[in-house]
Motif scaffolding. Structure first.
Motif, PDB file in Angstrom:
ATOM      1  N   CYS A  73       0.820  -1.216   0.000  1.00 21.63           N
ATOM      2  CA  CYS A  73       0.000   0.000   0.000  1.00 21.63           C
ATOM      3  C   CYS A  73       0.854   1.266   0.000  1.00 21.63           C
ATOM      4  N   HIS A  74       1.768   1.400   0.943  1.00 20.61           N
ATOM      5  CA  HIS A  74       2.592   2.605   1.069  1.00 20.61           C
ATOM      6  C   HIS A  74       3.660   2.669  -0.016  1.00 20.61           C
ATOM      7  N   ILE A  75       4.205   1.516  -0.363  1.00 20.88           N
ATOM      8  CA  ILE A  75       5.212   1.459  -1.429  1.00 20.88           C
ATOM      9  C   ILE A  75       4.593   1.895  -2.744  1.00 20.88           C
ATOM     10  N   ARG A  76       3.397   1.418  -3.024  1.00 25.64           N
ATOM     11  CA  ARG A  76       2.709   1.777  -4.262  1.00 25.64           C
ATOM     12  C   ARG A  76       2.503   3.298  -4.345  1.00 25.64           C
ATOM     13  N   ARG A  77       2.123   3.893  -3.224  1.00 22.57           N
ATOM     14  CA  ARG A  77       1.907   5.337  -3.184  1.00 22.57           C
ATOM     15  C   ARG A  77       3.196   6.099  -3.522  1.00 22.57           C
ATOM     16  N   LEU A  96      11.567  -4.633   0.626  1.00 21.49           N
ATOM     17  CA  LEU A  96      10.260  -5.233   0.448  1.00 21.49           C
ATOM     18  C   LEU A  96      10.159  -6.562   1.176  1.00 21.49           C
ATOM     19  N   GLY A  97       8.944  -7.050   1.286  1.00 21.19           N
ATOM     20  CA  GLY A  97       8.686  -8.287   2.005  1.00 21.19           C
ATOM     21  C   GLY A  97       8.805  -9.512   1.124  1.00 21.19           C
ATOM     22  N   GLU A  98       8.867 -10.647   1.773  1.00 21.30           N
ATOM     23  CA  GLU A  98       8.978 -11.917   1.069  1.00 21.30           C
ATOM     24  C   GLU A  98       7.794 -12.111   0.130  1.00 21.30           C
ATOM     25  N   LEU A 104       6.014  -6.032  -7.283  1.00 23.56           N
ATOM     26  CA  LEU A 104       6.611  -4.697  -7.249  1.00 23.56           C
ATOM     27  C   LEU A 104       7.343  -4.399  -8.558  1.00 23.56           C
ATOM     28  N   SER A 105       8.120  -5.337  -9.048  1.00 24.41           N
ATOM     29  CA  SER A 105       8.855  -5.126 -10.299  1.00 24.41           C
ATOM     30  C   SER A 105       7.904  -4.875 -11.460  1.00 24.41           C
TER      31      SER A 105
END
Length: 142
Positions: A73-77, A96-98, A104-105
């Motif tokens: 959520c926050h990474i996307r923002r 990032l998380g497992e 994400l890529s």
């Protein structure tokens, strides 16, 4: 962490350290020059997994851990707005998380980021992703 960074970079004018709550402030309104690099360790844990975390981690405030339903959520923002503010030669580095690297890529590529690369941590988990903003047509080649 900010104190360590300040000790490391000293008084170099080319380095600007911004300590802010990324969830509540427009990071790009801070300072007069566009950033060359953004390094962020935003909350990336899936909300439903918070209760199952190691006891040591559960001492952290939930807001520092909870990345929403998919952990991104926050990474996307951040990735949605960062490319418009980074210098053409800049980069965005994220922890990032497992299991989040592929999503994400793909998201970074869909937003026009280039040179998307992911590295594994010492436990062989894809943990760090770095990407460059798309070169805008008005940018000069460096």
């Amino acid at each position: 962490m900010v104190a360590v960074l300040r000790d490391t970079v000293g008084e170099r004018s080319s380095v600007r350290i911004v300590r802010a709550d990324a969830l509540e402030v427009d990071l790009f309104a801070v300072g007069e020059r566009p950033p060359t690099r953004i390094v962020a360790n935003l909350p990336y844990i899936v909300s439903d997994e918070l209760a199952d975390l190691q006891r040591e981690v559960q001492h952290d405030p939930p807001a520092a851990l909870d990345g929403g339903p998919d952990g991104l959520c926050h990474i996307r923002r951040l990735i949605e707005s960062a490319s418009e503010h980074l210098t053409p030669s800049g980069c965005l580095a994220l922890e990032l998380g497992e299991g989040q690297a592929e999503v994400l890529s793909s998201g970074l590529a869909a937003l026009g980021y280039e040179e998307v690369r992911t590295w594994k941590d010492y436990q062989d988990i894809e943990r760090f992703t770095i990407a460059s903003p798309r070169r805008r047509s008005d940018d000069h080649a460096s």
